[in-house]
Enzyme design. Structure first.
Site, PDB file in Angstrom:
ATOM      1  N   ASN A 142       4.299   1.799 -56.172  1.00 19.16           N
ATOM      2  CA  ASN A 142       4.330   1.794 -54.651  1.00 19.16           C
ATOM      3  C   ASN A 142       3.487   2.455 -53.165  1.00 19.16           C
ATOM      4  O   ASN A 142       2.639   3.773 -53.787  1.00 19.16           O
ATOM      5  CB  ASN A 142       5.523   2.240 -54.653  1.00 19.16           C
ATOM      6  N   ASP A 158      10.087   6.585 -52.639  1.00 15.01           N
ATOM      7  CA  ASP A 158       9.365   7.406 -52.563  1.00 15.01           C
ATOM      8  C   ASP A 158       9.472   8.974 -53.092  1.00 15.01           C
ATOM      9  O   ASP A 158       8.507   9.768 -51.956  1.00 15.01           O
ATOM     10  CB  ASP A 158       9.399   7.073 -50.702  1.00 15.01           C
ATOM     11  N   SER A 177       0.349   7.340 -48.866  1.00 12.75           N
ATOM     12  CA  SER A 177       0.184   7.313 -50.378  1.00 12.75           C
ATOM     13  C   SER A 177       0.910   6.309 -50.915  1.00 12.75           C
ATOM     14  O   SER A 177       1.750   5.667 -50.734  1.00 12.75           O
ATOM     15  CB  SER A 177       1.094   8.267 -50.158  1.00 12.75           C
ATOM     16  N   HIS A 237       3.456   3.953 -49.081  1.00  8.47           N
ATOM     17  CA  HIS A 237       4.339   3.956 -48.482  1.00  8.47           C
ATOM     18  C   HIS A 237       3.754   4.406 -46.964  1.00  8.47           C
ATOM     19  O   HIS A 237       2.430   5.553 -47.721  1.00  8.47           O
ATOM     20  CB  HIS A 237       4.957   5.160 -49.147  1.00  8.47           C
TER      21      HIS A 237
END
Ligand code: GRF
Length: 182
Positions: free
Chosen positions: A93, A131, A122, A95
């Protein structure tokens, strides 16, 4: 995996070297990200959110059958444990903050509200929390005097677009992998 404008998807399409994007999955029909995929000739699938995380995750895993990794790029849903079991160490992911600072929605607003002088981007392995999960790479982004949410977000997105293709390539080529915690 997308839910919106797909500017990170575009960066991944433009930087696709060392990896192939097999399918673009969205939980929302009609978003710009799907148009970007279609323009690039990448198959798309819609997996609508129905309010049941177990069922949703199962349908996402089906839509991603044959894929080696799930790359979340502005995907606004939380996947259940089945996805993490199906793709161990293979879900990333991105972020728009230097995690663990400012998880969740409104990361750019939170950074401005706290008056931080440095924020960033990140990329992390996905676990069952939002997250959260081992951080793979970060890029710092300065907050400039007079920044608005829009101007800071634009600077952060430029950093995202540089970083994400590099990290996906590193995962795909085996330069990066998730190791068990010591
Ligand atoms: C990015 O800022 C990403 O960090 C966050 O959602 C945003 C998605 O933007 N998770 P886009 O759809 O890639 O333009």
């Amino acid at each position: 995996m997308v839910s919106g404008s797909g500017s990170n998807l575009q960066a991944l399409i433009d930087g696709a070297d060392g990896y192939t994007i097999g399918v673009v999955i969205s939980d929302r029909p009609g978003v710009a990200a799907l148009g970007r995929a279609e323009t690039a000739g990448i198959p798309t699938r819609i997996v609508p959110w129905t309010g049941d995380r177990v069922d949703f995750t199962q349908r996402v895993c089906q839509a991603a059958q044959g894929m080696e990794a799930l790359i979340l790029a502005g995907f606004m849903r939380v996947l259940g444990p089945e996805a993490i079991d199906r793709f161990p160490g293979r879900i990333l992911n991105i972020h728009p903050s230097l995690l663990p600072a400012f998880p969740g929605v409104g990361a750019v607003e939170q950074a401005l509200a706290h008056g931080v002088k440095m924020t960033g981007v990140s990329v992390h392995f996905v676990d069952e929390l939002v997250d959260h999960g081992p951080i793979v790479a970060q890029a710092p982004v300065p907050v400039e005097p007079g920044d608005t949410v829009a101007s800071l977000h634009a600077r952060i997105q430029a950093a995202e677009h540089r970083l994400y293709p590099q990290v996906v390539r590193a995962l795909a080529t085996g330069l990066v992998r998730l190791c068990p915690a010591p």
